[in-house]
Design a protein around this motif. Structure first.
Motif, PDB file in Angstrom:
ATOM      1  N   MET A   1       0.941  -1.369  -0.454  1.00 24.56           N
ATOM      2  CA  MET A   1       0.230  -0.141  -0.126  1.00 24.56           C
ATOM      3  C   MET A   1       1.086   1.026   0.124  1.00 24.56           C
ATOM      4  SD  MET A   1      -3.376  -0.883   0.182  1.00 24.56           S
ATOM      5  CE  MET A   1      -3.890  -2.294  -0.333  1.00 24.56           C
ATOM      6  N   LYS A   2       0.469   2.210  -0.893  1.00 28.05           N
ATOM      7  CA  LYS A   2       0.750   3.680  -0.636  1.00 28.05           C
ATOM      8  C   LYS A   2      -0.142   4.723  -0.713  1.00 28.05           C
ATOM      9  CE  LYS A   2       3.963   5.978  -4.053  1.00 28.05           C
ATOM     10  NZ  LYS A   2       3.907   6.662  -3.812  1.00 28.05           N
ATOM     11  N   THR A   3       0.366   5.437   0.173  1.00 26.00           N
ATOM     12  CA  THR A   3      -0.446   6.700   0.786  1.00 26.00           C
ATOM     13  C   THR A   3       0.150   8.425   0.045  1.00 26.00           C
ATOM     14  OG1 THR A   3      -0.913   6.269   3.166  1.00 26.00           O
ATOM     15  CG2 THR A   3      -1.060   8.936   2.911  1.00 26.00           C
ATOM     16  N   ASP A   4      -1.153   8.774  -0.159  1.00 21.35           N
ATOM     17  CA  ASP A   4      -0.283   9.896  -1.314  1.00 21.35           C
ATOM     18  C   ASP A   4      -1.825  11.261  -0.873  1.00 21.35           C
ATOM     19  OD1 ASP A   4       1.855   9.894  -2.738  1.00 21.35           O
ATOM     20  OD2 ASP A   4       0.678   9.404  -4.487  1.00 21.35           O
ATOM     21  N   THR A   5      -0.692  12.264  -0.725  1.00 19.72           N
ATOM     22  CA  THR A   5      -2.234  13.318  -0.269  1.00 19.72           C
ATOM     23  C   THR A   5      -2.116  14.813  -1.464  1.00 19.72           C
ATOM     24  OG1 THR A   5      -1.650  13.082   2.009  1.00 19.72           O
ATOM     25  CG2 THR A   5      -2.413  15.149   1.435  1.00 19.72           C
ATOM     26  N   LEU A   6      -3.078  14.748  -1.873  1.00 19.77           N
ATOM     27  CA  LEU A   6      -3.319  15.598  -2.933  1.00 19.77           C
ATOM     28  C   LEU A   6      -4.023  16.825  -2.093  1.00 19.77           C
ATOM     29  CD1 LEU A   6      -3.310  12.849  -3.815  1.00 19.77           C
ATOM     30  CD2 LEU A   6      -4.519  14.012  -5.899  1.00 19.77           C
ATOM     31  N   LEU A   7      -3.319  18.206  -2.852  1.00 16.90           N
ATOM     32  CA  LEU A   7      -3.957  19.416  -1.709  1.00 16.90           C
ATOM     33  C   LEU A   7      -5.832  19.663  -3.521  1.00 16.90           C
ATOM     34  CD1 LEU A   7      -1.627  21.801  -2.002  1.00 16.90           C
ATOM     35  CD2 LEU A   7      -2.949  20.712  -0.179  1.00 16.90           C
ATOM     36  N   VAL A   8      -7.212  19.354  -2.848  1.00 10.50           N
ATOM     37  CA  VAL A   8      -8.037  20.065  -3.272  1.00 10.50           C
ATOM     38  C   VAL A   8      -9.035  21.186  -2.903  1.00 10.50           C
ATOM     39  CG1 VAL A   8     -10.591  19.156  -3.613  1.00 10.50           C
ATOM     40  CG2 VAL A   8      -8.375  17.913  -2.904  1.00 10.50           C
ATOM     41  N   GLN A   9      -8.974  21.937  -3.986  1.00 13.08           N
ATOM     42  CA  GLN A   9      -9.421  23.745  -3.659  1.00 13.08           C
ATOM     43  C   GLN A   9     -10.874  23.336  -4.281  1.00 13.08           C
ATOM     44  OE1 GLN A   9      -7.787  25.902  -7.096  1.00 13.08           O
ATOM     45  NE2 GLN A   9      -6.505  27.299  -4.728  1.00 13.08           N
ATOM     46  N   GLY A  10     -12.148  23.670  -3.505  1.00 15.63           N
ATOM     47  CA  GLY A  10     -12.971  23.852  -3.332  1.00 15.63           C
ATOM     48  C   GLY A  10     -14.129  22.911  -2.461  1.00 15.63           C
ATOM     49  N   MET A  11     -13.140  22.664  -1.290  1.00 14.29           N
ATOM     50  CA  MET A  11     -14.603  21.349  -0.597  1.00 14.29           C
ATOM     51  C   MET A  11     -14.695  22.841   0.596  1.00 14.29           C
ATOM     52  SD  MET A  11     -12.568  17.717  -0.241  1.00 14.29           S
ATOM     53  CE  MET A  11     -10.703  18.554   1.267  1.00 14.29           C
ATOM     54  N   THR A  12     -16.197  23.077   0.316  1.00  6.73           N
ATOM     55  CA  THR A  12     -16.420  23.701   1.561  1.00  6.73           C
ATOM     56  C   THR A  12     -17.128  23.607   2.281  1.00  6.73           C
ATOM     57  OG1 THR A  12     -18.558  24.513  -0.560  1.00  6.73           O
ATOM     58  CG2 THR A  12     -15.961  25.863  -0.952  1.00  6.73           C
ATOM     59  N   CYS A  13     -18.037  22.695   2.709  1.00  9.80           N
ATOM     60  CA  CYS A  13     -18.620  21.568   3.483  1.00  9.80           C
ATOM     61  C   CYS A  13     -19.028  20.694   3.363  1.00  9.80           C
ATOM     62  CB  CYS A  13     -20.448  22.169   3.027  1.00  9.80           C
ATOM     63  SG  CYS A  13     -21.225  21.266   2.088  1.00  9.80           S
ATOM     64  N   ASP A  14     -19.454  19.874   4.150  1.00  7.60           N
ATOM     65  CA  ASP A  14     -19.457  18.689   4.521  1.00  7.60           C
ATOM     66  C   ASP A  14     -20.058  17.410   3.703  1.00  7.60           C
ATOM     67  OD1 ASP A  14     -18.009  17.879   7.031  1.00  7.60           O
ATOM     68  OD2 ASP A  14     -20.165  18.443   7.643  1.00  7.60           O
ATOM     69  N   GLY A  15     -20.598  18.390   2.921  1.00  7.77           N
ATOM     70  CA  GLY A  15     -21.375  17.746   1.474  1.00  7.77           C
ATOM     71  C   GLY A  15     -20.618  17.064   0.655  1.00  7.77           C
ATOM     72  N   CYS A  16     -19.291  17.925   0.031  1.00  8.75           N
ATOM     73  CA  CYS A  16     -18.331  18.219  -0.921  1.00  8.75           C
ATOM     74  C   CYS A  16     -16.925  17.070  -0.286  1.00  8.75           C
ATOM     75  CB  CYS A  16     -17.901  19.351  -0.318  1.00  8.75           C
ATOM     76  SG  CYS A  16     -18.707  20.812  -0.941  1.00  8.75           S
ATOM     77  N   VAL A  17     -17.179  16.999   1.218  1.00 12.48           N
ATOM     78  CA  VAL A  17     -15.778  16.072   1.444  1.00 12.48           C
ATOM     79  C   VAL A  17     -16.628  14.867   1.227  1.00 12.48           C
ATOM     80  CG1 VAL A  17     -15.280  15.343   3.541  1.00 12.48           C
ATOM     81  CG2 VAL A  17     -15.473  17.337   2.848  1.00 12.48           C
ATOM     82  N   SER A  18     -17.455  14.456   0.990  1.00 13.34           N
ATOM     83  CA  SER A  18     -18.400  13.362   1.179  1.00 13.34           C
ATOM     84  C   SER A  18     -18.852  12.900  -0.471  1.00 13.34           C
ATOM     85  CB  SER A  18     -19.741  13.183   1.625  1.00 13.34           C
ATOM     86  OG  SER A  18     -20.337  13.882   2.901  1.00 13.34           O
ATOM     87  N   SER A  19     -18.917  14.200  -1.238  1.00  7.94           N
ATOM     88  CA  SER A  19     -18.621  13.639  -2.209  1.00  7.94           C
ATOM     89  C   SER A  19     -16.596  13.262  -2.564  1.00  7.94           C
ATOM     90  CB  SER A  19     -18.985  15.462  -3.713  1.00  7.94           C
ATOM     91  OG  SER A  19     -20.390  15.245  -2.991  1.00  7.94           O
ATOM     92  N   VAL A  20     -16.638  13.654  -2.245  1.00  4.37           N
ATOM     93  CA  VAL A  20     -14.814  13.250  -3.034  1.00  4.37           C
ATOM     94  C   VAL A  20     -14.527  12.234  -1.882  1.00  4.37           C
ATOM     95  CG1 VAL A  20     -12.173  14.167  -2.038  1.00  4.37           C
ATOM     96  CG2 VAL A  20     -14.063  15.916  -2.403  1.00  4.37           C
ATOM     97  N   LYS A  21     -14.824  12.574  -1.363  1.00  2.00           N
ATOM     98  CA  LYS A  21     -14.522  10.536  -0.616  1.00  2.00           C
ATOM     99  C   LYS A  21     -15.352   9.177  -1.370  1.00  2.00           C
ATOM    100  CE  LYS A  21     -14.952   8.003   4.156  1.00  2.00           C
ATOM    101  NZ  LYS A  21     -13.541   7.780   4.539  1.00  2.00           N
ATOM    102  N   ARG A  22     -16.689   9.932  -2.019  1.00  4.22           N
ATOM    103  CA  ARG A  22     -17.241   8.638  -2.959  1.00  4.22           C
ATOM    104  C   ARG A  22     -16.544   8.287  -3.914  1.00  4.22           C
ATOM    105  NH1 ARG A  22     -21.565  11.523  -3.729  1.00  4.22           N
ATOM    106  NH2 ARG A  22     -22.612  11.725  -1.985  1.00  4.22           N
ATOM    107  N   ALA A  23     -15.902   9.484  -4.436  1.00  4.95           N
ATOM    108  CA  ALA A  23     -15.632   9.581  -6.389  1.00  4.95           C
ATOM    109  C   ALA A  23     -13.671   8.594  -5.757  1.00  4.95           C
ATOM    110  CB  ALA A  23     -14.820  10.879  -6.632  1.00  4.95           C
ATOM    111  N   LEU A  24     -13.251   8.998  -5.100  1.00  5.61           N
ATOM    112  CA  LEU A  24     -11.750   8.209  -4.699  1.00  5.61           C
ATOM    113  C   LEU A  24     -12.535   6.683  -4.352  1.00  5.61           C
ATOM    114  CD1 LEU A  24      -9.974  10.612  -3.185  1.00  5.61           C
ATOM    115  CD2 LEU A  24      -9.493  10.160  -5.729  1.00  5.61           C
ATOM    116  N   SER A  25     -13.075   6.047  -3.850  1.00  2.69           N
ATOM    117  CA  SER A  25     -13.502   5.128  -2.775  1.00  2.69           C
ATOM    118  C   SER A  25     -14.438   4.624  -4.103  1.00  2.69           C
ATOM    119  CB  SER A  25     -14.738   5.703  -2.169  1.00  2.69           C
ATOM    120  OG  SER A  25     -14.038   6.347  -0.956  1.00  2.69           O
ATOM    121  N   ALA A  26     -14.922   4.493  -5.025  1.00  3.70           N
ATOM    122  CA  ALA A  26     -15.399   4.070  -6.358  1.00  3.70           C
ATOM    123  C   ALA A  26     -14.340   3.166  -7.022  1.00  3.70           C
ATOM    124  CB  ALA A  26     -16.063   5.449  -6.900  1.00  3.70           C
ATOM    125  N   ILE A  27     -12.784   4.040  -6.710  1.00  4.05           N
ATOM    126  CA  ILE A  27     -11.736   3.664  -8.060  1.00  4.05           C
ATOM    127  C   ILE A  27     -10.968   2.123  -7.020  1.00  4.05           C
ATOM    128  CG2 ILE A  27      -9.559   4.548  -8.592  1.00  4.05           C
ATOM    129  CD1 ILE A  27     -10.253   6.804  -7.755  1.00  4.05           C
TER     130      ILE A  27
END
Ligand code: 9UX
Length: 68
Positions: A1-27
């Motif tokens: 396993m590998k761990t990386d951190t990316l800077l994300v612009q535009g997350m402004t609420c918990d809904g955004c956090v959920s969207s990003v989490k869902r999009a990445l988890s689908a990969i």
């Protein structure tokens, strides 16, 4: 396993956090995606034989956010 951190612009609420989490988890190969609203970034744990940060960028942008 590998761990990386990316800077994300535009997350402004918990809904955004959920969207990003869902999009990445689908990969395929992503085992954990943890966005931080406060820090404007996301930490991804993944199998580097199955996926890569290029795919993370595409998924995050597809969800409507910018990656730096
Ligand atoms: Mo919150 Mo984010 O209402 O795309 S979900 S601003």
């Amino acid at each position: 396993m590998k761990t990386d951190t990316l800077l994300v612009q535009g997350m402004t609420c918990d809904g955004c956090v959920s969207s990003v989490k869902r999009a990445l988890s689908a990969i395929e190969g992503v085992t954990e995606a943890t966005p931080s609203l406060e820090q404007g970034q996301v930490t991804v744990v993944y199998d580097p034989s199955l996926t890569s940060p290029d795919a993370f960028r595409a998924a995050i942008e597809g969800a409507g956010f910018e990656v730096n």
